[in-house]
Design a protein around this motif. Structure first.
Motif, PDB file in Angstrom:
ATOM      1  N   LEU A 129      -7.888 100.716 101.598  1.00  8.55           N
ATOM      2  CA  LEU A 129      -8.877 102.072 101.873  1.00  8.55           C
ATOM      3  C   LEU A 129     -10.058 102.221 102.052  1.00  8.55           C
ATOM      4  CD1 LEU A 129      -5.739 104.286 100.885  1.00  8.55           C
ATOM      5  CD2 LEU A 129      -6.397 103.813 103.306  1.00  8.55           C
ATOM      6  N   TRP A 130     -10.021 101.356 100.399  1.00  7.03           N
ATOM      7  CA  TRP A 130     -12.087 101.420 100.728  1.00  7.03           C
ATOM      8  C   TRP A 130     -12.754 100.305 101.813  1.00  7.03           C
ATOM      9  CZ3 TRP A 130     -10.345 101.450  95.104  1.00  7.03           C
ATOM     10  CH2 TRP A 130     -10.476 102.779  94.067  1.00  7.03           C
ATOM     11  N   GLY A 131     -11.910  99.399 102.019  1.00  7.95           N
ATOM     12  CA  GLY A 131     -12.500  98.575 102.713  1.00  7.95           C
ATOM     13  C   GLY A 131     -12.645  98.933 104.144  1.00  7.95           C
ATOM     14  N   MET A 132     -11.814 100.323 104.506  1.00  7.93           N
ATOM     15  CA  MET A 132     -12.007 100.938 105.962  1.00  7.93           C
ATOM     16  C   MET A 132     -12.894 101.549 106.381  1.00  7.93           C
ATOM     17  SD  MET A 132      -7.943 101.409 105.894  1.00  7.93           S
ATOM     18  CE  MET A 132      -7.501 102.085 107.624  1.00  7.93           C
ATOM     19  N   GLY A 133     -13.922 101.358 107.260  1.00  4.02           N
ATOM     20  CA  GLY A 133     -15.205 102.058 107.468  1.00  4.02           C
ATOM     21  C   GLY A 133     -15.329 103.490 106.816  1.00  4.02           C
ATOM     22  N   GLN A 134     -15.517 104.678 107.444  1.00  4.01           N
ATOM     23  CA  GLN A 134     -15.309 105.645 106.192  1.00  4.01           C
ATOM     24  C   GLN A 134     -15.483 105.988 105.138  1.00  4.01           C
ATOM     25  OE1 GLN A 134     -18.744 107.332 106.636  1.00  4.01           O
ATOM     26  NE2 GLN A 134     -18.970 106.084 108.574  1.00  4.01           N
ATOM     27  N   MET A 135     -13.943 105.496 104.964  1.00  2.86           N
ATOM     28  CA  MET A 135     -13.424 105.833 103.749  1.00  2.86           C
ATOM     29  C   MET A 135     -14.108 104.910 102.857  1.00  2.86           C
ATOM     30  SD  MET A 135     -10.327 106.963 103.860  1.00  2.86           S
ATOM     31  CE  MET A 135      -9.911 106.681 102.598  1.00  2.86           C
ATOM     32  N   MET A 136     -14.847 103.872 102.947  1.00  2.00           N
ATOM     33  CA  MET A 136     -15.569 103.362 101.456  1.00  2.00           C
ATOM     34  C   MET A 136     -15.984 104.197 100.521  1.00  2.00           C
ATOM     35  SD  MET A 136     -18.779 101.470 103.721  1.00  2.00           S
ATOM     36  CE  MET A 136     -20.504 101.682 102.987  1.00  2.00           C
ATOM     37  N   PHE A 137     -16.570 105.247 101.426  1.00  2.00           N
ATOM     38  CA  PHE A 137     -17.324 107.013 100.512  1.00  2.00           C
ATOM     39  C   PHE A 137     -16.552 107.398 100.141  1.00  2.00           C
ATOM     40  CE2 PHE A 137     -20.613 106.118 104.378  1.00  2.00           C
ATOM     41  CZ  PHE A 137     -21.486 105.517 103.824  1.00  2.00           C
ATOM     42  N   ALA A 138     -14.975 107.034 100.030  1.00  2.00           N
ATOM     43  CA  ALA A 138     -13.635 108.003  99.067  1.00  2.00           C
ATOM     44  C   ALA A 138     -14.406 107.451  97.473  1.00  2.00           C
ATOM     45  CB  ALA A 138     -12.537 107.985  99.544  1.00  2.00           C
ATOM     46  N   LYS A 139     -14.668 108.690  96.396  1.00  2.00           N
ATOM     47  CA  LYS A 139     -14.929 108.883  95.216  1.00  2.00           C
ATOM     48  C   LYS A 139     -13.570 108.225  94.379  1.00  2.00           C
ATOM     49  CE  LYS A 139     -18.212 110.669  93.520  1.00  2.00           C
ATOM     50  NZ  LYS A 139     -19.647 111.210  93.011  1.00  2.00           N
ATOM     51  N   TYR A 140     -12.198 108.690  95.063  1.00  2.36           N
ATOM     52  CA  TYR A 140     -10.823 108.379  94.492  1.00  2.36           C
ATOM     53  C   TYR A 140     -10.292 108.892  95.309  1.00  2.36           C
ATOM     54  CZ  TYR A 140     -13.765 111.617  91.694  1.00  2.36           C
ATOM     55  OH  TYR A 140     -14.941 112.315  90.763  1.00  2.36           O
TER      56      TYR A 140
END
Length: 93
Positions: free
Chosen positions: A10-21
């Motif tokens: 998920l952290w590697g998918m587009g805007q999901m890289m900005f998810a802190k948690y």
């Protein structure tokens, strides 16, 4: 260890890289019910086993970072543990 694979995916998918948690739950958990997502991990939580801290690119507007464009993220594995994951299987939720 599938939860960790999902977190990194998920952290590697587009805007999901900005998810802190990211909290990964079992399929029977209603993700639209905050109590169902947050309370199971609190009942069986073991930091060494269930928490993942990593560094990554934060949102440019994130003021919680110590340096511009360098931040940290936390993933929480709130799934039942399987014997093959290196930990004793946890009980029912």
């Amino acid at each position: 260890m599938q939860a960790y694979k999902i977190m990194h995916g998920l952290w590697g998918m587009g805007q999901m890289m900005f998810a802190k948690y990211i909290v990964v739950v079992d399929e029977e958990v209603n993700v639209h019910n905050t109590s169902e997502v947050l309370f199971p991990p609190l009942r069986q939580y073991r930091p060494q086993r269930d928490a993942l801290f990593t560094r990554g690119r934060p949102d440019a507007l994130d003021h919680a970072t110590s340096q511009f464009a360098i931040g940290s993220k936390m993933g929480l594995d709130a799934t039942r543990k399987l014997p093959g994951e290196g930990f004793p299987a946890s009980g029912p939720r």
